[in-house]
Design a protein around this motif. Structure first.
Motif, PDB file in Angstrom:
ATOM      1  N   GLN A 149       0.903  -1.079   0.068  1.00 16.08           N
ATOM      2  CA  GLN A 149       0.093  -0.038   0.031  1.00 16.08           C
ATOM      3  C   GLN A 149       0.818   1.269   0.006  1.00 16.08           C
ATOM      4  O   GLN A 149       2.021   1.359   0.818  1.00 16.08           O
ATOM      5  N   LEU A 166       1.079  -5.119   3.559  1.00 17.79           N
ATOM      6  CA  LEU A 166      -0.199  -5.632   4.143  1.00 17.79           C
ATOM      7  C   LEU A 166      -0.059  -6.956   4.387  1.00 17.79           C
ATOM      8  O   LEU A 166      -0.780  -7.378   5.163  1.00 17.79           O
ATOM      9  N   GLN A 201      -3.494   0.158  -3.086  1.00 22.26           N
ATOM     10  CA  GLN A 201      -3.207  -1.195  -2.861  1.00 22.26           C
ATOM     11  C   GLN A 201      -2.930  -2.084  -4.190  1.00 22.26           C
ATOM     12  O   GLN A 201      -3.583  -2.054  -4.833  1.00 22.26           O
TER      13      GLN A 201
END
Length: 217
Positions: A149, A166, A201
């Motif tokens: 991200q 993430l 993302q």
């Protein structure tokens, strides 16, 4: 009666916590870099291992105190909001030591938007390439993936302090993705013809039969 001089806020915190030096403690204040205003509600965390974290939020005065399990080298991650993450410099903490430090964070006035909030999402510029396959992973026939991200600013550049992982399968892939993302260039997102910051993302896959993917055009 003589007046007792006021303790600096960080020393006052130590005074209010008797016996705090019986363990390894990091005490600090998080402030906005430009205005020096304290930042409340910042998530401050020290990652001890892949699944072990010590964390707390700053108070109204921007102050926090983390009790760490042992002497060693640490880094703190300061999460001001979803699109603002700052990783501190590494620091060494001795046994039974108390470290006091002020952390400066530059908070962009324009909040980064999600893809569904923009009219024209970011797009990679022609020539943008993905991360290099780490040689040691290729030699060992190891595949993997990283879900990263980051924020693309209004000039089309990823903001270095916004990079966050993430999910990942191997730390060597993380390093390859971070190095590549910081070199990528994008067409900035737009709302109403105005360039805006966008939170991205992006998954990166490392497969021995194909090159790692880059942000979709």
């Amino acid at each position: 009666m003589p007046r007792i001089p006021a303790l600096p806020p960080l020393l006052l915190l130590a005074a209010l916590c008797p016996g705090v030096a019986a363990a390894q403690v990091v005490m600090g204040r998080v402030v906005e870099a430009r205005t020096r205003a304290p930042l409340a509600g910042v998530d401050v965390r020290a990652e001890l291992a892949r699944d072990s974290v010590v964390a707390m939020k700053t108070g109204a005065d921007g102050v926090f105190s983390l009790l760490l399990p042992g002497a060693g080298r640490y880094q703190l991650t300061l999460r001001v909001r979803e699109d603002v993450h700052v990783v501190s410099d590494s620091f060494d903490l001795a046994m039974d030591a108390v470290l006091q430090r002020e952390f400066l964070v530059e908070v962009p006035q324009q909040r980064a938007l999600f893809e569904f909030q923009v009219e024209k999402p970011v797009r990679p510029l022609r020539g943008t390439v993905g991360p290099q396959y780490p040689p040691t992973m290729r030699a060992s026939n190891i595949e993997g993936e990283v879900l990263a991200q980051f924020v693309v600013d209004t000039t089309g550049r990823p903001e270095p302090t916004s990079f966050r992982v993430l999910r990942y399968t191997n730390l060597e892939f993380v390093g390859a993705v971070r190095d590549a993302v910081l070199l990528m260039r994008f067409q900035p997102a737009e709302v109403g013809g105005r360039k805006v910051r966008q939170l991205v993302q992006q998954p990166f896959e490392f497969r021995l039969t194909a090159a790692p993917v880059v942000p979709r055009p």
